[in-house]
Scaffold this motif. Structure first.
Motif, PDB file in Angstrom:
ATOM      1  N   LYS A 198       5.894  25.551  10.890  1.00  0.00           N
ATOM      2  CA  LYS A 198       6.251  24.135  11.036  1.00  0.00           C
ATOM      3  C   LYS A 198       6.740  23.902  12.459  1.00  0.00           C
ATOM      4  O   LYS A 198       7.754  24.455  12.875  1.00  0.00           O
ATOM      5  N   ASP A 217      -8.184  15.084  10.144  1.00  0.00           N
ATOM      6  CA  ASP A 217      -7.061  14.234  10.499  1.00  0.00           C
ATOM      7  C   ASP A 217      -7.487  12.783  10.318  1.00  0.00           C
ATOM      8  O   ASP A 217      -8.655  12.450  10.510  1.00  0.00           O
ATOM      9  N   THR A 240       8.071  21.348  15.349  1.00  0.00           N
ATOM     10  CA  THR A 240       8.728  20.059  15.540  1.00  0.00           C
ATOM     11  C   THR A 240       8.012  19.258  16.616  1.00  0.00           C
ATOM     12  O   THR A 240       7.302  19.798  17.447  1.00  0.00           O
ATOM     13  N   ASP A 241       8.225  17.945  16.616  1.00  0.00           N
ATOM     14  CA  ASP A 241       7.643  17.086  17.639  1.00  0.00           C
ATOM     15  C   ASP A 241       8.155  17.472  19.022  1.00  0.00           C
ATOM     16  O   ASP A 241       7.418  17.396  20.003  1.00  0.00           O
ATOM     17  N   VAL A 242       9.410  17.894  19.107  1.00  0.00           N
ATOM     18  CA  VAL A 242       9.972  18.312  20.385  1.00  0.00           C
ATOM     19  C   VAL A 242       9.223  19.519  20.930  1.00  0.00           C
ATOM     20  O   VAL A 242       8.820  19.552  22.097  1.00  0.00           O
ATOM     21  N   LYS A 258       6.217  20.484  20.101  1.00  0.00           N
ATOM     22  CA  LYS A 258       4.846  20.065  20.409  1.00  0.00           C
ATOM     23  C   LYS A 258       4.757  19.469  21.796  1.00  0.00           C
ATOM     24  O   LYS A 258       3.786  19.687  22.510  1.00  0.00           O
ATOM     25  N   SER A 259       5.766  18.726  22.187  1.00  0.00           N
ATOM     26  CA  SER A 259       5.725  18.016  23.460  1.00  0.00           C
ATOM     27  C   SER A 259       6.122  18.899  24.648  1.00  0.00           C
ATOM     28  O   SER A 259       5.967  18.490  25.797  1.00  0.00           O
TER      29      SER A 259
END
Length: 160
Positions: free
Chosen positions: A152, A26, A154-156, A158-159
């Motif tokens: 895949k 990363d 999503t950021d949602v 992930k949070s």
């Protein structure tokens, strides 16, 4: 129907499991990512169905409440893709989150009691493609294990 099941069993015995390991770094210096992909064409429909139902039918519940790690089909799949890491995952899945979902992707997390930043595991399940992914975070070093392909997230999600 019996002939179809026998053919599926015979095919699964002949299926070759291949592993591919690649390392991704990363851009942030604190995070190193490893990725392991297990290609297995032989997941039986009953195992897939059992894994699917224990995850998708229990949104909002905790893994220990539904005995997630006692579900043989689920644990067999996680063991197959994580290999020697499975025991460490299981032993450190102490502080759990509820099963959450977004757009057919389900997530459950657990971490080491009194040391969540030191060791945490997220398990993702793509119900549309019957695909499991496991991400282990050891002090910022993330190792991803994929059953079929990388899901895949999503950021949602992930949070959550």
């Amino acid at each position: 129907m019996k002939k179809l099941i026998l053919n599926a069993c015979a095919f699964s015995l002949l299926t070759v499991v291949s592993c591919k390991k690649e390392t991704k770094i990363d851009p942030s210096p604190a995070t190193i990512k490893d990725s392991v992909t297990i290609k297995a064409d032989s997941a039986s429909s009953s195992a897939s169905s059992s894994t699917r139902s224990i995850i998708t039918n229990n949104i909002g519940k905790y893994p220990h409440d539904i005995k997630l790690f006692e579900n043989k089909d689920f644990t067999d799949r996680v063991k197959r893709i994580t290999g020697a890491q499975y025991d460490e995952i299981f032993n450190n899945f102490n502080v759990e989150s509820q099963i959450v979902s977004e757009n057919g992707i389900y997530k459950v997390t657990g971490c080491k009691q009194h040391d969540c930043p030191g060791y945490s595991t997220s398990i993702f399940y793509d119900s549309k493609n019957d695909n499991l992914n496991v991400a282990i975070d050891k002090n910022g070093k993330i190792t991803d294990f994929t059953e079929k392909e990388k899901i895949k997230i999503t950021d949602v999600l992930k949070s959550m």
